[in-house]
Enzyme design. Structure first.
Site, mmCIF file in Angstrom:
data_model
loop_
_atom_site.group_PDB
_atom_site.id
_atom_site.type_symbol
_atom_site.label_atom_id
_atom_site.label_comp_id
_atom_site.label_asym_id
_atom_site.label_seq_id
_atom_site.Cartn_x
_atom_site.Cartn_y
_atom_site.Cartn_z
ATOM 1 N N HIS A 1 4.164 -0.337 -15.004
ATOM 2 C CA HIS A 1 3.327 -0.123 -16.045
ATOM 3 C C HIS A 1 2.758 -1.575 -16.543
ATOM 4 C CE1 HIS A 1 2.045 2.732 -18.607
ATOM 5 N NE2 HIS A 1 2.449 2.087 -19.890
ATOM 6 N N HIS B 1 -6.483 6.364 -23.673
ATOM 7 C CA HIS B 1 -5.696 6.383 -24.926
ATOM 8 C C HIS B 1 -6.647 7.471 -25.991
ATOM 9 C CE1 HIS B 1 -3.829 2.127 -24.347
ATOM 10 N NE2 HIS B 1 -3.340 3.111 -23.786
ATOM 11 N N LYS C 1 -3.005 12.052 -19.285
ATOM 12 C CA LYS C 1 -1.976 12.616 -20.193
ATOM 13 C C LYS C 1 -2.661 13.628 -20.977
ATOM 14 C CE LYS C 1 1.739 9.007 -21.226
ATOM 15 N NZ LYS C 1 2.275 8.451 -21.920
ATOM 16 N N ARG D 1 -2.286 4.630 -14.722
ATOM 17 C CA ARG D 1 -1.060 4.806 -14.812
ATOM 18 C C ARG D 1 -0.437 5.154 -13.306
ATOM 19 N NH1 ARG D 1 -3.136 7.970 -18.758
ATOM 20 N NH2 ARG D 1 -2.615 7.593 -21.073
#
Length: 312
Positions: free
Chosen positions: A258, A284, A190, A167
């Protein structure tokens, strides 16, 4: 209704509860600042609606008694106000999360809120660049600034996005302590989730060249990628540079930083990469997120089919 006006419609007890929940999301769940801001707006908007819908500010007691009819009225009001299905689904998710926490704290069953069904919407498919366009994007980004170190910087960042699937926040979050780059890089993404990604030779070479040319010292606790004045490079600057290049190349507005990460995943999948492995590389949390790339591939196949076999 402005955010300030909406805040005035919320009871002090509900406002305090919302603040406590947001602090928990930030401190314990480690939600991103943008996520916290969205949660605050979505839940405050919901609580303000209940005030106007019920005719008085809703304290914690009345919040226990929300009915499915109240939820439907709120969702109908959002849709009539121009809120799309995707945005409403996001708002409902935030409200449900807040209510789960509130119900546990106050000891009631949030059945009506949790039973509200999220509107269906067509998930947007990732829009990757083609392999030649991705390569040309990296090359051209390095031609936009006459200063060698700036050109090398932008090239290095895009090479990390496309070559390692990072990212933009992860690439710009690298510090001098991460240098020199080895064959693998430990990334904290994340949700504070850590993953290890391989670093391909072109990415290492691009970063090494930038570091050699950069006029700023690579200190362990400072950002690797610097702005003109030596501070951390802002993502907005790279987006601006890519916007210049996509205009030159005639690419759509979806060709963003992105999209380089999308391109990494799509091209890896097309080359026979394993979906689970790609999930781990991208960081993810759910395989369903990564599966969107299989839909991209299917969509492309159908487009080729339609062009090869036109109707009529």
């Amino acid at each position: 209704m402005s955010r300030a006006e909406g805040s005035l419609l919320i009871s002090p007890a509900a406002r305090d509860a919302l603040t406590e929940w947001l602090e928990l999301q930030s401190a314990v769940q480690d939600r991103a600042e943008n996520t916290i801001t969205a949660y605050r707006g979505d839940v405050a908007e919901f609580l303000a609606f209940l005030t106007t819908h019920k005719g008085e500010a809703q304290g914690l007691g009345p919040l226990r008694d929300i009915t499915l009819s109240d939820m439907r009225a709120w969702m109908a009001a959002m849709r009539s106000g121009g809120c799309g299905a995707r945005s409403l689904a996001r708002k409902l998710s935030a409200v449900k999360s807040f209510y789960r926490w509130l119900a546990e704290r106050e000891g009631f069953e949030p059945t009506a809120v949790l039973a509200a069904r999220s509107p269906r919407y067509q998930r947007k498919l990732p829009r990757p660049l083609s392999v030649p366009d991705a390569a040309q994007m990296i090359e051209r980004v390095g031609e936009q600034d006459a200063r060698d170190w700036v050109a090398a910087r932008d090239t290095a960042v895009l090479t990390l996005l496309y070559g390692c699937g990072l990212r933009i926040s992860e690439a710009l979050g690298l510090t001098g302590a991460d240098l020199p780059l080895g064959e693998a890089l430990r990334i904290r993404g994340k949700g504070d989730k850590e993953r290890v990604v391989p670093v391909i030779a072109p990415a290492r070479a691009a970063v090494d060249r930038y570091v050699t040319l950069c006029p700023w010292e690579m200190e362990p606790d400072r950002a690797v990628f610097r702005g003109i004045r030596g501070g951390p490079l802002a993502a907005a600057q790279l987006r601006k540079t890519m916007a210049q290049v996509r205009a030159q190349m005639g690419l759509p507005a979806s060709a963003t930083p992105h999209a380089m990460r999308h391109s990494f995943a799509t091209h890896l999948l097309n080359a026979g990469g394993d979906l689970r492995a790609i999930q781990e590389l991208l960081g993810h949390a759910s395989l369903s997120t990564t599966q969107a790339y299989t839909a991209v591939d299917s969509a492309r196949l159908m487009e080729v089919y339609r062009k090869a076999h036109p109707r009529g």
